[in-house]
Design an enzyme around this catalytic site. Structure first.
Site, PDB file in Angstrom:
ATOM      1  N   ASP A 131     -38.158  58.667 -48.641  1.00 39.42           N
ATOM      2  CA  ASP A 131     -38.131  59.693 -47.413  1.00 39.42           C
ATOM      3  C   ASP A 131     -38.770  61.113 -48.019  1.00 39.42           C
ATOM      4  O   ASP A 131     -38.636  61.368 -49.476  1.00 39.42           O
ATOM      5  CB  ASP A 131     -37.161  59.778 -46.472  1.00 39.42           C
ATOM      6  CG  ASP A 131     -37.157  58.746 -45.564  1.00 39.42           C
ATOM      7  OD1 ASP A 131     -36.338  59.019 -44.423  1.00 39.42           O
ATOM      8  OD2 ASP A 131     -36.925  57.630 -45.976  1.00 39.42           O
ATOM      9  N   GLY A 150     -36.734  56.550 -36.055  1.00 44.48           N
ATOM     10  CA  GLY A 150     -37.276  55.359 -35.843  1.00 44.48           C
ATOM     11  C   GLY A 150     -38.107  54.606 -36.987  1.00 44.48           C
ATOM     12  O   GLY A 150     -38.936  53.585 -36.790  1.00 44.48           O
ATOM     13  N   GLY A 151     -38.007  55.167 -38.141  1.00 40.48           N
ATOM     14  CA  GLY A 151     -39.066  54.863 -39.275  1.00 40.48           C
ATOM     15  C   GLY A 151     -38.603  53.098 -39.511  1.00 40.48           C
ATOM     16  O   GLY A 151     -39.449  52.653 -40.453  1.00 40.48           O
ATOM     17  N   GLU A 152     -37.426  52.888 -39.400  1.00 37.84           N
ATOM     18  CA  GLU A 152     -37.111  51.505 -39.781  1.00 37.84           C
ATOM     19  C   GLU A 152     -37.590  50.463 -38.653  1.00 37.84           C
ATOM     20  O   GLU A 152     -37.133  49.187 -38.721  1.00 37.84           O
ATOM     21  CB  GLU A 152     -35.824  51.245 -40.059  1.00 37.84           C
ATOM     22  CG  GLU A 152     -35.205  51.899 -41.357  1.00 37.84           C
ATOM     23  CD  GLU A 152     -35.396  53.039 -41.711  1.00 37.84           C
ATOM     24  OE1 GLU A 152     -36.021  53.649 -42.531  1.00 37.84           O
ATOM     25  OE2 GLU A 152     -35.220  54.060 -40.891  1.00 37.84           O
ATOM     26  N   TRP A 203     -36.673  63.360 -38.813  1.00 38.07           N
ATOM     27  CA  TRP A 203     -35.442  63.466 -38.361  1.00 38.07           C
ATOM     28  C   TRP A 203     -34.285  64.338 -38.717  1.00 38.07           C
ATOM     29  O   TRP A 203     -33.084  64.569 -38.723  1.00 38.07           O
ATOM     30  CB  TRP A 203     -34.625  62.130 -38.509  1.00 38.07           C
ATOM     31  CG  TRP A 203     -34.648  61.277 -39.625  1.00 38.07           C
ATOM     32  CD1 TRP A 203     -36.049  60.618 -40.270  1.00 38.07           C
ATOM     33  CD2 TRP A 203     -33.594  61.249 -40.625  1.00 38.07           C
ATOM     34  NE1 TRP A 203     -35.524  60.120 -41.432  1.00 38.07           N
ATOM     35  CE2 TRP A 203     -34.186  60.619 -41.798  1.00 38.07           C
ATOM     36  CE3 TRP A 203     -32.593  61.809 -40.716  1.00 38.07           C
ATOM     37  CZ2 TRP A 203     -33.344  60.366 -42.963  1.00 38.07           C
ATOM     38  CZ3 TRP A 203     -31.444  61.608 -41.946  1.00 38.07           C
ATOM     39  CH2 TRP A 203     -32.175  60.870 -42.943  1.00 38.07           C
ATOM     40  N   ARG A 242     -35.140  63.382 -52.293  1.00 34.66           N
ATOM     41  CA  ARG A 242     -34.514  62.380 -52.619  1.00 34.66           C
ATOM     42  C   ARG A 242     -35.156  61.492 -53.810  1.00 34.66           C
ATOM     43  O   ARG A 242     -34.484  60.669 -54.384  1.00 34.66           O
ATOM     44  CB  ARG A 242     -34.782  61.493 -51.212  1.00 34.66           C
ATOM     45  CG  ARG A 242     -33.609  60.196 -51.176  1.00 34.66           C
ATOM     46  CD  ARG A 242     -34.037  59.752 -49.651  1.00 34.66           C
ATOM     47  NE  ARG A 242     -33.311  58.443 -49.432  1.00 34.66           N
ATOM     48  CZ  ARG A 242     -33.316  58.039 -48.279  1.00 34.66           C
ATOM     49  NH1 ARG A 242     -33.515  58.407 -47.236  1.00 34.66           N
ATOM     50  NH2 ARG A 242     -32.761  56.426 -48.143  1.00 34.66           N
ATOM     51  N   ASP A 281     -37.780  53.771 -49.928  1.00 38.31           N
ATOM     52  CA  ASP A 281     -37.224  54.436 -48.991  1.00 38.31           C
ATOM     53  C   ASP A 281     -36.721  55.911 -49.182  1.00 38.31           C
ATOM     54  O   ASP A 281     -35.650  56.296 -48.622  1.00 38.31           O
ATOM     55  CB  ASP A 281     -35.895  53.521 -48.171  1.00 38.31           C
ATOM     56  CG  ASP A 281     -35.682  54.003 -46.930  1.00 38.31           C
ATOM     57  OD1 ASP A 281     -36.317  54.579 -46.217  1.00 38.31           O
ATOM     58  OD2 ASP A 281     -34.529  53.666 -46.429  1.00 38.31           O
ATOM     59  N   ARG A 325     -27.080  65.543 -34.609  1.00 40.34           N
ATOM     60  CA  ARG A 325     -26.983  66.818 -35.561  1.00 40.34           C
ATOM     61  C   ARG A 325     -27.000  68.246 -34.887  1.00 40.34           C
ATOM     62  O   ARG A 325     -26.678  69.258 -35.480  1.00 40.34           O
ATOM     63  CB  ARG A 325     -27.940  66.743 -36.733  1.00 40.34           C
ATOM     64  CG  ARG A 325     -27.708  65.541 -37.628  1.00 40.34           C
ATOM     65  CD  ARG A 325     -28.472  65.308 -38.801  1.00 40.34           C
ATOM     66  NE  ARG A 325     -28.487  64.003 -39.394  1.00 40.34           N
ATOM     67  CZ  ARG A 325     -29.048  62.918 -39.085  1.00 40.34           C
ATOM     68  NH1 ARG A 325     -30.003  62.825 -38.161  1.00 40.34           N
ATOM     69  NH2 ARG A 325     -28.545  61.766 -39.809  1.00 40.34           N
TER      70      ARG A 325
END
Length: 551
Positions: free
Chosen positions: A305, A192-194, A242, A330, A303, A132
């Site tokens: 976030d 890398g949260g997943e 992120w 979110r 999810d 980004r």
């Protein structure tokens, strides 16, 4: 370590092409005072307050119809291009997929130099190989990489100055955000949260790359908040950072939105609130010590976030001047917090919400998990997401992209942590109601009620922060992933997934101008001047597109 290489034009050629002194001018003092320098775009969100508001007013509601294409620059790698340019004195510094950095003539699109980093083969990112953008300080350009490295380049010629490891790529750590400059440090967080990482944000010396401090977003044994995890769940609990944060120099605090706990969709596998996932953390800029936090979605099983951009605003609250933080989350609620203390001031739903019946007096959600097989609003992508919002001090309104009529059915399951592999805790189906929603695609009919797996529609919303009430909405044909830009002439620039670039009246939401660019618009636009002419740059699909007024 990955193979890293770069291509630059020669030093002599760079000196000829790049205007003398154009680099080495973005000092920390200039970033502090960026709002008074609207002809340039000096940091990720324009200023440390992250309002994405520009004081430029050459392009107005009266002449916006005179916008014409000035130049286009294609990305060399196909895919959704999400970079945010930094612009100073006619030079644009921008990344392209997956980890290239370019210095570009901001008036013509001519490339002065190109640096290319090839991420390690084992690099893993969950949601696209996106970068980004960069940060710039003095004569240095900084980029994070998909294989979790931080690189410093010479701003004049693109030569590599240092290249350090931030985290272990073999454990699926990555960096997709644009770094943030604060004083003499460059700050980055990890994705890398997943994949079951333990998230953190860290600060590095701009001259040497030496680490100055590190704040883990999951507290370890003996640290406050560790009790919100059970057993060893904290070791692989996610909570990534992120998206680029914000900074209040008066309070000397940096603010970061923290991502989801892991595994994503099975909250029963990680009992507790799971701090500091789904929270905003306020850190001492010099030491990285936690000043305060506010958690939006404890024990998040959706999810959701909390990686939205913290927007910092000074305004009256209940008749008194106050330092505020505005946050469209979110999870479907719009929040106002005191940014000095983290005190919850208000919270209002801006889309349909049924995962919670409301917020208590401290802002904690009163959760109402839906029965198995029933839809949860908002859906997995949220009522909004990471795309940058905007606040206009001219109108006093807060602007952001939302997803309407959008829900998800979750299917949790037990997951085993395996280093470098997905750690998700199940899956989901994305659903939106057939009746009452625009026809936006062909979905697979679900046997559950009358649902189809299209995802609703997009809306640009303008809220009054003092009440949380919607002032106007601009509905789009498709969902939108676009960020916002407002200007002193009361224009709002944004886009949509269908490829239209819009200019709206920021006070009324009236569509004043649009251009079909042919590709999904994801990142927010930026605006700047070169030789007295105002430009607006946006990325559509695989191309960077720049507009200016007809001469």
């Amino acid at each position: 370590m990955s193979m890293t290489h770069y291509f630059t034009r020669s030093l002599a050629l760079a000196a000829l092409l790049v205007p003398s002194g154009a680099a080495a001018q973005i000092t920390y003092e200039r970033i502090l005072d960026a709002a008074a320098d609207p002809g340039n775009w000096l940091t990720y969100n324009g200023t440390y307050s992250s309002q994405r508001y520009s004081g430029l007013d050459q392009i107005t509601p009266e002449n916006v119809d005179d916008l014409e294409l000035k130049w286009m620059l294609p990305n060399q790698v196909f895919g959704a291009w999400q970079s945010n340019p930094i612009v100073d004195d006619g030079i644009m510094y921008v990344t392209q997929r997956p980890n290239d950095v370019m210095a570009v003539d901001a008036a013509t699109g001519r490339v002065f130099w190109l640096y290319r980093h090839t991420p390690a083969e084992q690099a893993r990112v969950c949601c696209g190989a996106n970068n980004r953008g960069v940060a710039v300080l003095d004569d240095r350009v900084f980029m994070g990489t998909l294989d979790a490295r931080l690189i410093a380049l010479d701003a004049i010629n693109g030569q590599e100055l240092w290249n350090i490891e931030v985290a272990d790529v073999d454990l699926a750590y990555s960096i997709t955000m644009a770094p943030l400059i604060v004083k003499d440090k460059v700050l980055v967080g990890v994705g890398g949260g997943e994949f079951g990482i333990r998230g953190f944000v860290a600060a590095y010396d701009v001259e040497t790359g030496e680490e100055a401090w590190r704040f883990y977003t999951i507290p370890g044994p003996g640290e406050p908040g560790h009790e919100t995890w059970e057993g060893d769940d904290w070791e692989h609990g996610g909570a990534p950072i992120w998206i680029t944060g914000s900074f209040d120099p008066d309070l000397d605090l940096v603010y970061w939105g923290v991502g989801n706990p892991g595994p994503d969709w099975n909250p029963s596998q990680r009992p507790g609130d799971n701090l500091y996932s789904d929270a905003v953390v306020a850190l001492d800029a010099d030491t990285g010590e936690l000043a305060w936090y506010f958690q939006f979605t404890p024990n998040d099983g959706y999810d959701y976030d909390a990686v939205q951009v913290p927007v910092l605003v000074d305004m009256e609250w209940e008749g008194q001047p106050r330092a505020l933080m505005l946050w469209a989350n979110r999870n479907g609620f719009f929040y106002v917090l005191d940014r000095a203390t983290g005190e919850f001031l208000s919270g209002t739903p801006f889309v349909k919400v049924n995962w919670a019946s409301g917020l208590d007096e401290n802002g904690r959600p009163i959760q109402t998990p839906q029965p198995d097989g029933e839809p949860t609003w908002p859906g997995n992508q949220g009522g909004t997401n990471w795309y940058p919002p905007s606040y206009s001090p001219s109108t006093g309104l807060f602007y952001f992209a939302a997803w309407e009529d959008y829900a998800t059915i979750y299917e949790p399951e037990e997951s085993e942590y395996i280093p470098g592999r997905y750690f998700l805790g199940g899956g989901f189906s994305v659903l939106a109601p057939v009746e009452g929603a625009p026809t936006i695609g062909i979905g697979r009919t679900s046997p559950i009620n009358n649902w189809t797996d299209v995802v609703g529609y997009g809306s640009v919303k303008a809220l009054d922060p003092s009440t949380g009430e919607e002032v106007w909405a601009f509905d789009q044909f498709d969902v939108t992933d676009s960020g916002m830009l407002t200007t002193a002439s009361d224009l709002l620039f944004t886009g949509g997934r269908e490829g239209y670039f819009h200019a709206l009246d920021a006070r009324t939401g009236e569509l004043l101008w649009k251009a079909s660019l042919g590709g999904q618009i994801v990142m927010a636009p930026v605006t700047y001047t070169v030789n007295g002419e105002q430009y607006v740059t946006v990325i559509s699909g695989n191309s960077m597109v720049t507009f200016g007024l007809r001469n």
